[in-house]
Design an enzyme around this catalytic site. Structure first.
Site, PDB file in Angstrom:
ATOM      1  N   GLU A  83      73.085   4.646  76.013  1.00  0.00           N
ATOM      2  CA  GLU A  83      72.659   5.955  75.550  1.00  0.00           C
ATOM      3  C   GLU A  83      73.248   6.285  74.175  1.00  0.00           C
ATOM      4  OE1 GLU A  83      74.025   7.130  79.627  1.00  0.00           O
ATOM      5  OE2 GLU A  83      72.830   8.912  79.154  1.00  0.00           O
ATOM      6  N   TYR A  95      65.632  -6.942  87.471  1.00  0.00           N
ATOM      7  CA  TYR A  95      65.707  -5.806  88.406  1.00  0.00           C
ATOM      8  C   TYR A  95      64.409  -5.433  89.112  1.00  0.00           C
ATOM      9  CZ  TYR A  95      63.480  -2.005  85.741  1.00  0.00           C
ATOM     10  OH  TYR A  95      62.581  -1.191  85.132  1.00  0.00           O
ATOM     11  N   ASP A 117      76.412   2.379  94.541  1.00  0.00           N
ATOM     12  CA  ASP A 117      76.368   2.997  93.224  1.00  0.00           C
ATOM     13  C   ASP A 117      75.162   3.929  93.155  1.00  0.00           C
ATOM     14  OD1 ASP A 117      77.299   3.418  90.636  1.00  0.00           O
ATOM     15  OD2 ASP A 117      75.987   1.884  89.808  1.00  0.00           O
ATOM     16  N   HIS A 121      71.624  11.489  82.327  1.00  0.00           N
ATOM     17  CA  HIS A 121      71.618  10.030  82.176  1.00  0.00           C
ATOM     18  C   HIS A 121      70.262   9.453  82.576  1.00  0.00           C
ATOM     19  CE1 HIS A 121      72.767   5.807  82.446  1.00  0.00           C
ATOM     20  NE2 HIS A 121      72.414   5.801  83.719  1.00  0.00           N
ATOM     21  N   ASP A 143      81.462   1.132  85.788  1.00  0.00           N
ATOM     22  CA  ASP A 143      80.439   0.257  86.345  1.00  0.00           C
ATOM     23  C   ASP A 143      79.890  -0.635  85.226  1.00  0.00           C
ATOM     24  OD1 ASP A 143      78.533  -0.701  88.207  1.00  0.00           O
ATOM     25  OD2 ASP A 143      77.046   0.706  87.431  1.00  0.00           O
ATOM     26  N   THR A 175      83.550  -4.293  88.500  1.00  0.00           N
ATOM     27  CA  THR A 175      83.566  -2.834  88.520  1.00  0.00           C
ATOM     28  C   THR A 175      85.043  -2.454  88.525  1.00  0.00           C
ATOM     29  OG1 THR A 175      81.551  -2.809  89.860  1.00  0.00           O
ATOM     30  CG2 THR A 175      82.850  -0.777  89.818  1.00  0.00           C
ATOM     31  N   GLU A 233      81.840   6.617  85.350  1.00  0.00           N
ATOM     32  CA  GLU A 233      81.506   7.194  86.651  1.00  0.00           C
ATOM     33  C   GLU A 233      82.771   7.678  87.354  1.00  0.00           C
ATOM     34  OE1 GLU A 233      78.954   4.878  89.171  1.00  0.00           O
ATOM     35  OE2 GLU A 233      77.830   4.019  87.500  1.00  0.00           O
ATOM     36  N   THR A 276      76.372   7.047  86.197  1.00  0.00           N
ATOM     37  CA  THR A 276      76.841   7.373  84.855  1.00  0.00           C
ATOM     38  C   THR A 276      76.825   8.879  84.636  1.00  0.00           C
ATOM     39  OG1 THR A 276      75.854   5.322  84.122  1.00  0.00           O
ATOM     40  CG2 THR A 276      76.477   6.893  82.406  1.00  0.00           C
ATOM     41  N   LYS A 278      75.271  -6.307  87.627  1.00  0.00           N
ATOM     42  CA  LYS A 278      76.333  -5.370  87.982  1.00  0.00           C
ATOM     43  C   LYS A 278      77.380  -6.037  88.875  1.00  0.00           C
ATOM     44  CE  LYS A 278      74.050  -1.312  86.880  1.00  0.00           C
ATOM     45  NZ  LYS A 278      74.598  -0.074  86.287  1.00  0.00           N
ATOM     46  N   GLN A 307      70.053  -7.270  83.527  1.00  0.00           N
ATOM     47  CA  GLN A 307      69.405  -6.265  84.371  1.00  0.00           C
ATOM     48  C   GLN A 307      67.909  -6.131  84.054  1.00  0.00           C
ATOM     49  OE1 GLN A 307      71.481  -2.518  84.247  1.00  0.00           O
ATOM     50  NE2 GLN A 307      70.066  -1.470  85.625  1.00  0.00           N
ATOM     51  N   GLU A 348      79.708   1.976  82.084  1.00  0.00           N
ATOM     52  CA  GLU A 348      79.146   3.225  82.598  1.00  0.00           C
ATOM     53  C   GLU A 348      80.306   4.069  83.110  1.00  0.00           C
ATOM     54  OE1 GLU A 348      75.981   2.499  85.457  1.00  0.00           O
ATOM     55  OE2 GLU A 348      74.556   2.128  83.835  1.00  0.00           O
ATOM     56  N   TYR A 363      73.069   7.281  91.008  1.00  0.00           N
ATOM     57  CA  TYR A 363      72.364   7.415  89.720  1.00  0.00           C
ATOM     58  C   TYR A 363      72.052   8.895  89.607  1.00  0.00           C
ATOM     59  CZ  TYR A 363      68.386   6.011  86.591  1.00  0.00           C
ATOM     60  OH  TYR A 363      67.502   5.803  85.552  1.00  0.00           O
ATOM     61  N   ARG A 395      73.081  -5.254  80.381  1.00  0.00           N
ATOM     62  CA  ARG A 395      71.747  -4.657  80.246  1.00  0.00           C
ATOM     63  C   ARG A 395      70.636  -5.680  80.156  1.00  0.00           C
ATOM     64  NH1 ARG A 395      72.867   0.167  82.213  1.00  0.00           N
ATOM     65  NH2 ARG A 395      74.537   1.186  81.073  1.00  0.00           N
ATOM     66  N   ARG A 417      60.429   4.583  79.274  1.00  0.00           N
ATOM     67  CA  ARG A 417      59.089   4.975  79.727  1.00  0.00           C
ATOM     68  C   ARG A 417      58.502   6.127  78.929  1.00  0.00           C
ATOM     69  NH1 ARG A 417      61.905   4.202  84.280  1.00  0.00           N
ATOM     70  NH2 ARG A 417      62.458   6.404  84.304  1.00  0.00           N
TER      71      ARG A 417
END
Lengths: 422, 422
Positions: free
Chosen positions: B370, B250, B132, B139, B239, B263, B207, B356, B259, B246, B205, B134, B243, B148
């Site tokens: 999002e 993670y 997978d 995204h 996907d 899928t 994809e 995503t 995850k 994760q 997600e 990114y 959350r 962040r």
């Protein structure tokens, strides 16, 4: 009939007490010899017992299935733990000193016993999925101290679950396969931008690999007992790692190309049943794990491990690490229970790496990252050779065994030699 | 013979201009109907063309191989890109308005054309490895801003390589498979310790998935052209993501159980060749990628995508995202080149999720994370239903198509309904 683990058992085949493969072991592998197709065999002393020929000769009750004529253990593993036990008991019987069936049949002996020096060993099973854990507290702490300092060495989640990630199954290879130094994006801290080139900080990681022999269903969790029964056996595993590629790529989704170029395993799968006499409790877990991870049984194993390195200019390999599997904080059973906890389906042939096995002492560090303390303390080998990380031509050997009274249940070795990037 | 992509081609089977499956598409899938075993078929209008029966009837030059009687596209994909093209041209010919072979043979038509409403669709291929990525800048930026702040939204490595991780192949399922809400370790920021329970922040997600149809060797890198030729086709991919699981698990090795539970992919694999007319250049890449990642060709595709959600109390699904595959910063070809860059072997049946797919506009966000801005801006649906994340009973549908002049090359849909954790 005596139990196949009985320490008093002897085979009619002479086995040295220092051999990895006494009658109490009987590890499975896939081999070819004498121009025959790859098939399943069992190591006994200095011989490989050809299970395919025995099966075709009608020596197993399930002979019609033909699981031992395959070039992979997967069809045999799929038969399940009851059949694993039955088969091991039958093989033990066939090899026993006091059982005449094979011992006294010269023709059959010649057909089914192949000197181990004459065989080529293949990948013992088809890897469905490869997962790599990070379950040695000493290793995680060493790495944490190096990169984040003593006060934040362990990440907050580490004591609550076996941290792991999905690895790349397509590059799991058998001992003896040469490992090409990977290339990748490298960005030294002083550089403004990355460049692409051969890895400069190539490392090994000493691990054990769990071979999952039974599937679980999507959406279902596993109990401790269910997980235990799904484990077919163990191999030694070298999780080759490109530290510089990893350093640049791993935020925020974890290691990818840094671990994807090769993972080496030993060719013999030692069954869980053969390790039964060597069970012991792992380290106390504090805080107490959440209910789904609690263990009623001792799920660790006392298993000696060592790593030796031979640079091309050295005459002999030199030991650089001696440690023990018993130190692992999270057991293989806990890893498997956690792996399925979200509803993740497990498959026959899944391989779970334990994570680097370091111990509390300095000589028990299971990677060059730790041994050379991130390159700051080079290790000096015979003839004045020094190493921080692996160089082209280096051959690395890992060995493992459980020591019984007068015998050892061993894994043989996993070897890999580094060849230069093109 | 006209090229199978010729926009003027017509089939003797009537196809509505709004259909996903005109003669210019010819996507492959695995289906069963009429009590027959699962086999390979091609969607055309409201029918599935049974390639297994055609093959057994000697209508393909390579009929003896029997690739279409399998319950997986892998054996066909293994034949390689030249055979993919030849086969597509032959199927196009068989379906053409002006080709009498099938058109005028009523018996054969009845045998090989099955109304699409009568078939059960299966997983179209066996997933060897699932990776997978990114690769949408929008995204990655949205997620970065949320967690962040604006100034550090993109990680330093993001603009230099397609960031990705290995996912779990064992739980890739076909559209229509119900998805059980996963359980896992959850630790809200205010809690002292984690607890184990049903995920509370279940997300999708949007994809695309690349289906790799050819293998590459361990230790070898790929050129842009080699990577391109290994791509068999594309599917839509959901996907599913937990959350809250994760967030806690993670660091530092990436997503694992968050995850691993499911899928979902669409059942029809649209071939790379069918997408050829819709190629275009992706966004400008600044800084310029390192040499191994540079592209001589346009490797993006103009492909409309939408996502709709239907809660159990709603009468109809409502669109919650409309975006386009063309926005992806890193192309599928760059992803595949990077994937093999360390020497990682690729296999027939590898599946690469794009990451995503979000676009620059608010209505183009490809995940609830999002859309609801990490739960702070609930989305309001018909009948006053509001959502931050997915609830039990919610059905999620993703669709995708490339719009031609008077026809569309579509993917059908991928649907999944959430069922409660036990």
């Amino acid at each position: 009939m005596p139990h196949p683990n009985d320490p008093k058992l002897r085979s009619f085949i002479p086995v040295d007490p220092s051999s990895d493969f006494p009658i109490q072991n009987l590890p499975y592998g896939v081999f070819s010899a004498r121009g025959r197709t790859p098939r399943v065999g069992v190591a006994i002393g200095d011989y490989v017992l050809d299970l395919c020929e025995l099966e075709q000769d009608g020596r197993f009750a399930f002979a019609e299935i033909g699981v031992f004529s395959q070039a992979s253990l997967n069809p045999f593993m799929a038969l399940g733990p009851k059949m694993w036990s039955k088969t091991r008991a039958r093989i033990s019987e066939l090899l026993r000193y006091d059982h005449p069936e094979l011992r006294d049949d010269e023709g059959l002996r010649k057909l089914v016993l192949v000197p181990i020096g004459e065989v080529k060993l293949h990948m013992p099973f088809a890897v469905s999925g490869y997962t790599d854990f990070y379950s040695s507290k000493e290793h995680a702490t060493n790495v944490g101290v190096m990169f984040r300092g003593k006060d934040n060495a362990l990440q907050p989640n580490w004591l609550h679950m076996p941290i792991g990630y999905n690895g790349r199954a397509s590059t799991v290879v058998v001992s003896g396969t040469r490992v090409k130094r990977p290339r990748g994006q490298l960005k030294p801290p002083s550089a403004e931008a990355p460049h692409f080139g051969p890895c400069k900080r190539l490392d090994f990681e000493l691990e054990m690999g769990v071979v999952v022999g039974q599937a679980s269903k999507m959406g279902e969790m596993l109990s401790e007992q269910q997980a235990e029964e799904m484990i077919f056996g163990f191999v030694i595993l070298n999780d080759w790692s490109a530290r510089d590629i990893q350093q640049w790529e791993y935020v925020p989704l974890g290691p990818f190309q840094a671990k994807a170029f090769a993972t080496s395993i030993s060719p013999w799968v030692v069954t869980r049943e053969a390790l039964e006499p060597f069970r012991l409790h792992g380290p106390a877990q504090q805080p107490e794990p959440l209910a789904y991870l609690r263990q009623a049984q001792p799920n660790n194993y006392a298993m000696e491990l060592d790593v030796s390195l031979r640079a091309s200019q050295m005459n002999a390999a030199q030991t650089i690490c001696r440690t023990n599997f018993k130190y692992m904080y999270w057991s293989s059973v806990q890893q498997l229970v956690h792996h399925a906890s979200s509803g993740c389906a497990m498959n026959v042939g899944d391989l779970l790496g334990s994570g680097t096995i370091s111990g509390p002492e300095k000589h028990q560090r299971g990677s060059l990252l730790e041994i050379s303390w991130n390159g700051s303390e080079p290790v000096t080998l015979d003839g004045g050779v020094t190493r921080t990380f692996l160089e082209d031509g280096d051959s690395l050997v890992m060995r493992g065994w459980c020591q019984g009274d007068g015998y050892r249940v061993g894994f043989g070795e996993v070897e890999g030699t580094i060849v230069k990037a093109e």
